[in-house]
Enzyme design. Structure first.
Site, PDB file in Angstrom:
ATOM      1  N   LYS A 103       0.777  -0.695  -0.498  1.00  0.00           N
ATOM      2  CA  LYS A 103       0.168   0.384  -0.230  1.00  0.00           C
ATOM      3  C   LYS A 103       1.182   1.142  -0.396  1.00  0.00           C
ATOM      4  O   LYS A 103       1.819   1.374   0.753  1.00  0.00           O
ATOM      5  CB  LYS A 103      -0.883  -0.148   0.748  1.00  0.00           C
ATOM      6  CG  LYS A 103      -2.140   0.553   1.661  1.00  0.00           C
ATOM      7  CD  LYS A 103      -2.800   0.642   2.346  1.00  0.00           C
ATOM      8  CE  LYS A 103      -4.245   1.649   3.098  1.00  0.00           C
ATOM      9  NZ  LYS A 103      -4.497   1.457   3.853  1.00  0.00           N
ATOM     10  N   SER A 184      -9.958   1.404   3.915  1.00  0.00           N
ATOM     11  CA  SER A 184      -8.478   2.130   2.663  1.00  0.00           C
ATOM     12  C   SER A 184      -7.331   1.512   1.734  1.00  0.00           C
ATOM     13  O   SER A 184      -7.430   2.049   1.220  1.00  0.00           O
ATOM     14  CB  SER A 184      -7.910   3.265   3.224  1.00  0.00           C
ATOM     15  OG  SER A 184      -7.352   2.989   4.131  1.00  0.00           O
ATOM     16  N   SER A 208      -9.678  -1.313   7.538  1.00  0.00           N
ATOM     17  CA  SER A 208      -8.772  -1.086   5.847  1.00  0.00           C
ATOM     18  C   SER A 208      -7.974  -2.046   6.006  1.00  0.00           C
ATOM     19  O   SER A 208      -7.501  -1.827   4.795  1.00  0.00           O
ATOM     20  CB  SER A 208      -7.966   0.206   6.787  1.00  0.00           C
ATOM     21  OG  SER A 208      -8.168   1.757   6.232  1.00  0.00           O
TER      22      SER A 208
END
Length: 516
Positions: A103, A184, A208
């Site tokens: 990420k 996220s 997330s």
């Protein structure tokens, strides 16, 4: 600026690779790739080329998932070096030579920025590895690239659209391209679901990792807080932030977790199909589940019973004030933690505080705030610091409600060691006007606040879209949730590969066709 940056990173020479020489990687697990490498049936260079070709085919063309922000220009060199090590007889472990995605709020020493999806961090090339990345490198993983995310890990606005960032655009769900990939860790979820890597690292403050895993048909683990280092990860909250592994199977998640922690614990070796036998499990049945989700949940509970689990239904306690307490904690820690992080970034990063980021967004509103604003940022800027009595009281309240009066109380009530419930309902439509419109069940809040482990495992499709089953334990119970999730997964075999449909629904395939 977004279009130029993205094109520069994603359409460079690395993507001009012949797809014909690539081995099969679609729906191939990390465990299988590791076995193929060990048997000499493929090489790390061949796998890296295969993933780069697949990324070129479907991430910016075809379904245009937009799940990646940047490719690592050093990935092939890393793969060559690891292949040479293998030839020389040095094999670091099951991750040796396997390409992994990260990420884009996780720092790496590679020549790529860590942006958290914001143009304010477009020049944040730190040339330093987060500890978890250093451990993955030591385990032999190839850092393939960085995944898109909800900008600033979805803490900027109450009206945000999950999966959108100014740097990467909107991530699309591989199961239905008009639906959210959640967030996220949106890009990590979509990329692994689409086999752009066998596994990826996400991060979670509250949902997330587990939401994008559930909604993209993956296994995702939010570990016990502190098990995986969150150092050199763009922060929200030191009380809740944790990186977590995401993959298409429990075993792959366990293998990646071992690499991320650098521990001697072999999480994968301890997995057993008998892990649920004789285990008491507390069961939450949220009210008014949609029929399609209720049907999948009932089927999952039947699998748990067949695996030998004793199921005891519990009634969740009323935890009034939990949401308000958590929000104050997150806003206060966001200001303190982000200011501390930004102070360590290179001089090329001109936003040195949260106040600077707020000013940057206002000055670049056309690109940074085309769909939603930054009211959470602005509220965080008004908080009074980590010594504020109101903050300290909120943290104590949230811990007590989520832990002792929440998860712990339900486990005591059932005399159980594990808690299960639906992770989320299916993916909602991405909406640029109203943002995330979701009012269904969510299993993430209590384990996120308490710092307890939370694993989601696919339990099939509801109206054509993935839904997940959550396993939750108390602090340190990471092996327990992995074991239970594995025992369930091996019996249920509920994961279904994505079809890249234009839309979702019972007749979606007939009405819309597949988009390739």
């Amino acid at each position: 600026m977004r279009v130029t940056m993205t094109a520069m990173v994603l359409t460079g020479s690395l993507l001009a690779l012949p797809a014909t020489a690539a081995p099969q990687v679609e729906e191939v697990s990390l465990e299988q790739l590791s076995a193929q490498l060990a048997a000499g049936k493929t090489s790390s260079v061949a796998l890296t080329r295969a993933y780069l070709a697949r990324i070129a085919k479907i991430d910016r063309r075809g379904p245009t998932l937009r799940s990646l922000i940047a490719l690592n220009p050093d990935a092939l060199a890393q793969a060559r070096a690891l292949d040479a090590e293998r030839v020389a007889g040095r094999v670091r472990g099951p991750l040796h030579g396997v390409p992994i995605l990260l990420k884009d709020n996780i720092e790496t020493a590679d020549p790529i920025a860590t942006t958290a999806g914001s143009l304010a961090l477009a020049r944040n090339i730190t040339r330093r590895d987060a500890p978890l990345v250093a451990r993955l490198r030591a385990a032999g993983a190839v850092i393939l690239g960085k995944t898109n995310l909800s900008e600033w890990a979805n803490i900027r606005s109450t009206r945000s659209m999950s999966g959108w960032s100014a740097v990467g655009g909107l991530v699309r769900n591989p199961y239905a391209l008009d639906r959210t990939a959640c967030g996220s860790s949106s890009g990590s979820g979509a990329a692994v679901a689409a086999s752009l890597a066998a596994a990826a690292v996400g991060t979670e403050t509250d949902g997330s990792v587990t939401c994008p895993s559930s909604i993209n048909g993956l296994v995702g683990l939010k570990p016990t807080l502190g098990l995986v280092s969150a150092e050199r990860v763009v922060p929200i909250s030191h009380s809740q932030d944790t990186p977590g592994p995401m993959a298409r199977s429990v075993r792959d998640v366990a293998l990646l977790l071992g690499g991320m922690t650098g521990e001697t614990t072999d999480y994968a070796a301890a997995l057993s199909t008998s892990a649920l036998s004789g285990t008491r499990v507390a069961v939450i049945r949220p009210p008014e589940l949609r029929p399609a989700l209720a049907s999948r949940y009932d089927a999952a509970l039947a699998v748990l019973r067949a695996a030998g689990a004793e199921l005891v239904e519990v009634t969740p306690p009323k935890l009034e004030g939990l949401g308000e307490a958590e929000l104050l904690v997150l806003k206060t820690e966001l200001k303190a933690d982000l200011n501390a992080y930004l102070a360590t970034t290179p001089a090329s990063v001109t936003t040195r505080t949260l106040a600077d980021v707020i000013a940057f967004d206002r000055a670049h509103a056309a690109t940074e705030m085309p769909y939603f604003g930054q009211e959470l940022f602005e509220a965080a800027e008004q908080t009074k610091g980590l010594d504020d009595p109101a903050y300290r009281a909120a943290r104590a309240t949230s811990l007590r409600l989520a832990g002792a009066q929440g998860i712990d109380a339900m486990l005591r009530q059932a005399r159980a060691t594990l808690l299960v419930e639906p992770s989320y309902d299916a993916a909602w439509p991405s909406d640029r006007v109203y943002g995330d419109q979701y009012g269904g069940p969510s299993a993430s809040q209590l384990p996120a606040i308490a710092g307890y482990p939370h694993l989601t495992v696919p339990m099939g499709l509801a109206d054509g879209l993935p839904v997940g089953l959550s396993f939750i334990a108390t602090r340190g119970g990471d092996q327990a949730v992995l074991g239970a999730g594995y025992a369930y997964e091996q019996r249920a075999r509920a994961r279904v590969a994505p079809r890249y449909l234009a839309t979702a629904g019972v007749n979606a395939a007939a009405d819309a066709g597949a988009v390739r």
